[in-house]
Design an enzyme around this catalytic site. Structure first.
Site, PDB file in Angstrom:
ATOM      1  N   ASN A 159       0.828  -1.205   0.000  1.00  0.00           N
ATOM      2  CA  ASN A 159       0.000   0.000   0.000  1.00  0.00           C
ATOM      3  C   ASN A 159       0.869   1.265   0.000  1.00  0.00           C
ATOM      4  O   ASN A 159       0.412   2.335   0.363  1.00  0.00           O
ATOM      5  CB  ASN A 159      -0.950   0.006   1.206  1.00  0.00           C
ATOM      6  CG  ASN A 159      -0.204   0.055   2.534  1.00  0.00           C
ATOM      7  OD1 ASN A 159       1.017   0.066   2.559  1.00  0.00           O
ATOM      8  ND2 ASN A 159      -0.930   0.094   3.632  1.00  0.00           N
ATOM      9  N   GLU A 166       1.831   4.404   7.307  1.00  0.00           N
ATOM     10  CA  GLU A 166       0.712   3.909   6.520  1.00  0.00           C
ATOM     11  C   GLU A 166       0.013   5.065   5.790  1.00  0.00           C
ATOM     12  O   GLU A 166       0.243   6.238   6.122  1.00  0.00           O
ATOM     13  CB  GLU A 166      -0.294   3.216   7.445  1.00  0.00           C
ATOM     14  CG  GLU A 166       0.276   1.995   8.164  1.00  0.00           C
ATOM     15  CD  GLU A 166       0.351   0.751   7.269  1.00  0.00           C
ATOM     16  OE1 GLU A 166       0.428   0.875   6.038  1.00  0.00           O
ATOM     17  OE2 GLU A 166       0.338  -0.357   7.836  1.00  0.00           O
TER      18      GLU A 166
END
Ligand code: GLP
Length: 264
Positions: A159, A166
């Site tokens: 991702n 993140e």
């Protein structure tokens, strides 16, 4: 990206894409092993030129062949960590340094137990720290006191996370506690034994911390990274794509195998 079909092997392709900051150098090597060799050679050259260097080091599957080659080179007398200082990018919250799936254990197993980099020279965030803020602040202070990160090696998550930053991470963030994306927990579950619950939180250097490094090398191999690599290099920088922050870094080299470069 073009490859040399005639030779049956993807030819090494080197190009520069203009990011939002400095140009990013992209190298496509013909194989996973060739990616590892390229990154290893860059690190050895750096250690030879700057023995008192400060390195940022990643974990994950991708850098394992690089560490294996560094151990070989150390044994052959081609490189030394004697005067180097290292800081790992991240560690799971809840795992002590002795836990087999901790990044501390990974680093000892893959590198530190086999080269002249001893306790005190290498730094890894303490996943069991009671005062997380103090632990992160001390880590930042230790990096600053050592003169700042000179060369950071990075992997990339599917991702597009870097370290454990993140999607949604602030580009100015410093070392801190983070929640892991469910997809990251799932992707990393393979490193845990059956029955072991992978942690859902971690400590990670921030993107702001990483961007201060004087030089960054990103390595990515395999088709599962192709989308993240494309987004990192071609999309307008945004918090949705943490690695796109690297477009603002001063000196970035991205080393890919043909599968990871497939969407460029
Ligand atoms: C973990 C690490 C990252 C690493 C990523 C990719 O989430 N925190 O630093 O880059 O995994 O790992 P792999 O190389 O196993 O695909």
């Amino acid at each position: 990206m073009k490859t040399d079909a005639a030779s049956g092997l993807a030819q090494k392709v080197q190009t520069k894409l203009s990011g939002h900051g400095q140009p990013m150098t992209i190298v496509v090597e013909p194989s996973v092993e060739a990616v590892a060799a390229h990154v290893h050679d860059a690190l050895v050259e750096h250690l030879q030129r700057t023995p008192r260097t400060v390195l940022g080091l990643p974990t994950g599957g991708t850098p394992i062949p690089v560490y294996a080659r560094l151990v070989e080179s150390y044994r052959a007398g081609r490189c030394s960590f004697k005067h180097a200082t290292t800081f790992n990018l991240d560690e799971y919250i809840g795992l002590g340094a002795e836990h087999p799936a901790s990044y501390a254990a990974y680093m000892r197993e893959n590198l530190f137990d086999h080269v002249d980099c001893s306790v005190g020279q290498y730094h890894i965030l303490d996943g069991l720290a009671e005062d997380v803020e103090a632990e992160c602040a001390a880590y930042e202070n230790a990096m600053a006191a050592s003169g700042g990160l000179e060369l950071v090696l990075l992997g990339i998550g599917q991702n597009a996370h870097i370290g454990f930053n993140e999607p949604g991470s602030d580009f100015h963030a410093r070392t801190r506690a983070v929640d892991l994306a469910p997809s990251t927990v799932a992707a990393n579950a393979r490193y845990f034994r059956e029955g072991q619950q992978p942690p859902t939180k971690a400590l990670s250097m921030g993107i702001g911390t990483i961007l201060e490094a004087r030089r960054i090398i990103v390595m990515a191999t395999g088709s599962s990274k192709a989308k993240a690599v494309r987004r990192m290099m071609t999309e307008a920088p945004s918090r949705d794509v943490p690695a796109s922050a690297l477009q603002f870094a001063t000196d970035v080299t991205i080393v890919l195998d043909p599968a990871a470069a497939a969407e460029l």
